[in-house]
Design a protein around this motif. Sequence first.
Motif, PDB file in Angstrom:
ATOM      1  N   SER A 170       0.964  -0.901   0.056  1.00 47.95           N
ATOM      2  CA  SER A 170       0.040   0.017  -0.003  1.00 47.95           C
ATOM      3  C   SER A 170       1.009   1.318  -0.052  1.00 47.95           C
ATOM      4  O   SER A 170       0.398   2.308   0.492  1.00 47.95           O
ATOM      5  CB  SER A 170      -0.821   0.040   1.139  1.00 47.95           C
ATOM      6  OG  SER A 170      -0.144   0.106   2.459  1.00 47.95           O
ATOM      7  N   SER A 171       1.989   1.064  -0.353  1.00 50.65           N
ATOM      8  CA  SER A 171       2.804   2.313  -0.568  1.00 50.65           C
ATOM      9  C   SER A 171       2.523   3.234  -1.738  1.00 50.65           C
ATOM     10  O   SER A 171       1.710   2.926  -2.611  1.00 50.65           O
ATOM     11  CB  SER A 171       4.693   1.873  -0.732  1.00 50.65           C
ATOM     12  OG  SER A 171       4.650   1.231  -1.914  1.00 50.65           O
ATOM     13  N   ALA A 172       2.953   4.634  -1.536  1.00 50.27           N
ATOM     14  CA  ALA A 172       2.385   5.533  -2.439  1.00 50.27           C
ATOM     15  C   ALA A 172       2.964   4.740  -4.002  1.00 50.27           C
ATOM     16  O   ALA A 172       2.238   5.155  -4.991  1.00 50.27           O
ATOM     17  CB  ALA A 172       2.825   6.825  -2.037  1.00 50.27           C
ATOM     18  N   PHE A 221      -3.237   7.415   0.711  1.00 51.67           N
ATOM     19  CA  PHE A 221      -4.542   7.285   1.099  1.00 51.67           C
ATOM     20  C   PHE A 221      -5.337   7.776  -0.195  1.00 51.67           C
ATOM     21  O   PHE A 221      -6.344   7.091  -0.600  1.00 51.67           O
ATOM     22  CB  PHE A 221      -4.725   8.093   2.391  1.00 51.67           C
ATOM     23  CG  PHE A 221      -6.401   7.986   2.680  1.00 51.67           C
ATOM     24  CD1 PHE A 221      -6.539   7.130   3.820  1.00 51.67           C
ATOM     25  CD2 PHE A 221      -7.068   8.979   2.400  1.00 51.67           C
ATOM     26  CE1 PHE A 221      -8.081   7.009   4.004  1.00 51.67           C
ATOM     27  CE2 PHE A 221      -8.353   8.960   2.847  1.00 51.67           C
ATOM     28  CZ  PHE A 221      -8.681   7.791   3.668  1.00 51.67           C
ATOM     29  N   GLN A 222      -5.164   8.790  -0.690  1.00 51.93           N
ATOM     30  CA  GLN A 222      -5.837   9.516  -1.762  1.00 51.93           C
ATOM     31  C   GLN A 222      -5.845   8.640  -3.037  1.00 51.93           C
ATOM     32  O   GLN A 222      -7.073   8.486  -3.619  1.00 51.93           O
ATOM     33  CB  GLN A 222      -5.530  10.810  -2.007  1.00 51.93           C
ATOM     34  CG  GLN A 222      -5.609  11.958  -0.926  1.00 51.93           C
ATOM     35  CD  GLN A 222      -7.087  12.230  -0.503  1.00 51.93           C
ATOM     36  OE1 GLN A 222      -7.976  11.980  -1.169  1.00 51.93           O
ATOM     37  NE2 GLN A 222      -7.259  12.446   0.562  1.00 51.93           N
ATOM     38  N   VAL A 265      -6.946  -0.430   2.867  1.00 51.56           N
ATOM     39  CA  VAL A 265      -5.724  -0.758   2.212  1.00 51.56           C
ATOM     40  C   VAL A 265      -4.597  -0.147   2.956  1.00 51.56           C
ATOM     41  O   VAL A 265      -3.484  -0.967   2.836  1.00 51.56           O
ATOM     42  CB  VAL A 265      -5.837  -0.100   0.653  1.00 51.56           C
ATOM     43  CG1 VAL A 265      -4.492   0.097   0.050  1.00 51.56           C
ATOM     44  CG2 VAL A 265      -6.907  -0.437  -0.267  1.00 51.56           C
ATOM     45  N   ARG A 266      -4.654   0.837   3.452  1.00 51.15           N
ATOM     46  CA  ARG A 266      -3.258   1.410   4.278  1.00 51.15           C
ATOM     47  C   ARG A 266      -2.965   0.576   5.216  1.00 51.15           C
ATOM     48  O   ARG A 266      -1.952   0.492   5.764  1.00 51.15           O
ATOM     49  CB  ARG A 266      -3.467   2.982   4.562  1.00 51.15           C
ATOM     50  CG  ARG A 266      -3.630   3.613   3.294  1.00 51.15           C
ATOM     51  CD  ARG A 266      -2.125   3.920   2.467  1.00 51.15           C
ATOM     52  NE  ARG A 266      -1.205   4.768   3.643  1.00 51.15           N
ATOM     53  CZ  ARG A 266       0.015   4.533   3.657  1.00 51.15           C
ATOM     54  NH1 ARG A 266       0.651   3.438   2.910  1.00 51.15           N
ATOM     55  NH2 ARG A 266       0.743   5.127   4.522  1.00 51.15           N
ATOM     56  N   PHE A 290       2.885   1.704  10.902  1.00 52.88           N
ATOM     57  CA  PHE A 290       2.281   1.744   9.547  1.00 52.88           C
ATOM     58  C   PHE A 290       2.552   2.892   9.023  1.00 52.88           C
ATOM     59  O   PHE A 290       2.110   3.191   7.725  1.00 52.88           O
ATOM     60  CB  PHE A 290       0.793   1.718   9.735  1.00 52.88           C
ATOM     61  CG  PHE A 290       0.558   0.037  10.366  1.00 52.88           C
ATOM     62  CD1 PHE A 290       0.254  -1.038   9.284  1.00 52.88           C
ATOM     63  CD2 PHE A 290       0.203  -0.380  11.522  1.00 52.88           C
ATOM     64  CE1 PHE A 290      -0.172  -2.272   9.673  1.00 52.88           C
ATOM     65  CE2 PHE A 290       0.024  -1.526  11.956  1.00 52.88           C
ATOM     66  CZ  PHE A 290      -0.166  -2.541  10.690  1.00 52.88           C
ATOM     67  N   GLY A 291       3.268   3.880   9.311  1.00 56.69           N
ATOM     68  CA  GLY A 291       3.505   5.214   8.513  1.00 56.69           C
ATOM     69  C   GLY A 291       2.298   6.171   8.272  1.00 56.69           C
ATOM     70  O   GLY A 291       2.187   6.689   7.174  1.00 56.69           O
TER      71      GLY A 291
END
Length: 459
Positions: A170-172, A221-222, A265-266, A290-291
């Motif tokens: 789920s990283s950017a 997230f977005q 997801v995150r 979890f950042g």
Amino acid sequence: MSKVFMGVRLQRLREERKLTQAALAAMLSISPSYLNQIERNQRPLTVAILLRVGAVLGVDPQIFSEHDSAALVADLRDAFSELPEADTSLTEIKKLVENMPGVARAVLQLQSRYHMAAERAAALESQFDDGNRGISLAPPSVDEEVRDYLNQRQNYIDELDRPAEQIGDSSASALRARLEQHGVTVLPSEDSGPARGRRLYDEDKKILWLPQALTESQQAFQMAAQLGLLEHADTVQALVQAAAFSETARDSARLALSNYFAGAVRLPYRRFLQAAEDCRYDIELLAQHFGVGFEAVCHRLSTMQRPGYAGLPVFFVRVDRAGNISKRQSAAAFHFSRAGGTCPLWVVYEAFSHPGQVLRQVARMPDGSTHLWIARQVHSGPAGFMAPGKSFAIALGCDISQAHRMVYAKGLDLSAPDVATPIGNGCKVCERNDCPQRAFPSIFSNASPTGRSANRPSP
């Protein structure tokens, strides 16, 4: 579990399926007279019969739970409080909610429509008073409608949570690459104009615009939220249709569901819940692991109610300095009044005076229920000198019987009655006449701000 007397609900289910008492009794392996006593609330619904009802009628036994009842009772009490002549007791309201929740919700819908009509009438009156012919009537608020839907589902949406958990990375960068597979390009947008701070999606050009000021975690997230609307559009649409939202609330409902998907997801359910249990729900540790931010962790904790694998049932609230509640989710039977505001003795407001600190409070409501609350101020907004920002206080609470599961209970004597701070639902609907912070009399008593009787003139 407490005894459940909800015979009218069972009777309604039976009649909807066009079953006689004898037929349903046979399906449940009980006598018709026993079923008759249950429907007349002369006998409670036992766990065994609840499970059988769920199996033979194809319903979730949770419809007989008291989770939704607490919110309905509080909302109905607020509604009837607007009618001083209404001769309704708390006992009568509870009985109405327990036995006829459909009627209770219909009363609240009538109240909502009355408020909507009153607001529009006031707007029209203002238009004619000042001669401004260009005034536009504001649409009715949809936040409560969407919030009520989520609370009725205990803030857990299985249809979106499980697919979100399967995404994995789920990283950017991973989410950006996944969007590119759909032909979507992610570009930065200006931090000014009417869309400041929001994501915008151009469906024709397949461009997702994200504000430059977002952190990498916020960007992820977005992107996850937009991904949910792309990959699970049919699921989101089916949920919105099944909930029968009003036309004005549908877009807000889709946004809320897409944000739910992004949170799942995150913070994938099983991995997040295991981490929470391991660290005894230490929010700052979870945020670091979890950042994500403090608020994101609290929000996700309020959704961990997967059947068969549920987490700690908590209440989550976000307020600003003026006392406006912009987020309010409850995975258990807790509800703050809509009409009465909130209580100044509640620890969430103390958080603004202690930036960066996690405060805690054992608080007791007028009905005797006691909870452990924690609160912390959070700040967000673009970087830079004199850049506009947003400041909120985040509060997370749980019933005192579950407080030992949280690290924040360490060092507190949870059994001592004098430890709890007496708070209420707000001055309008709070019965605590001796409260030092009372702003104005309760509608349920003759108390006045000065402690004199409201019916007795001051000397």
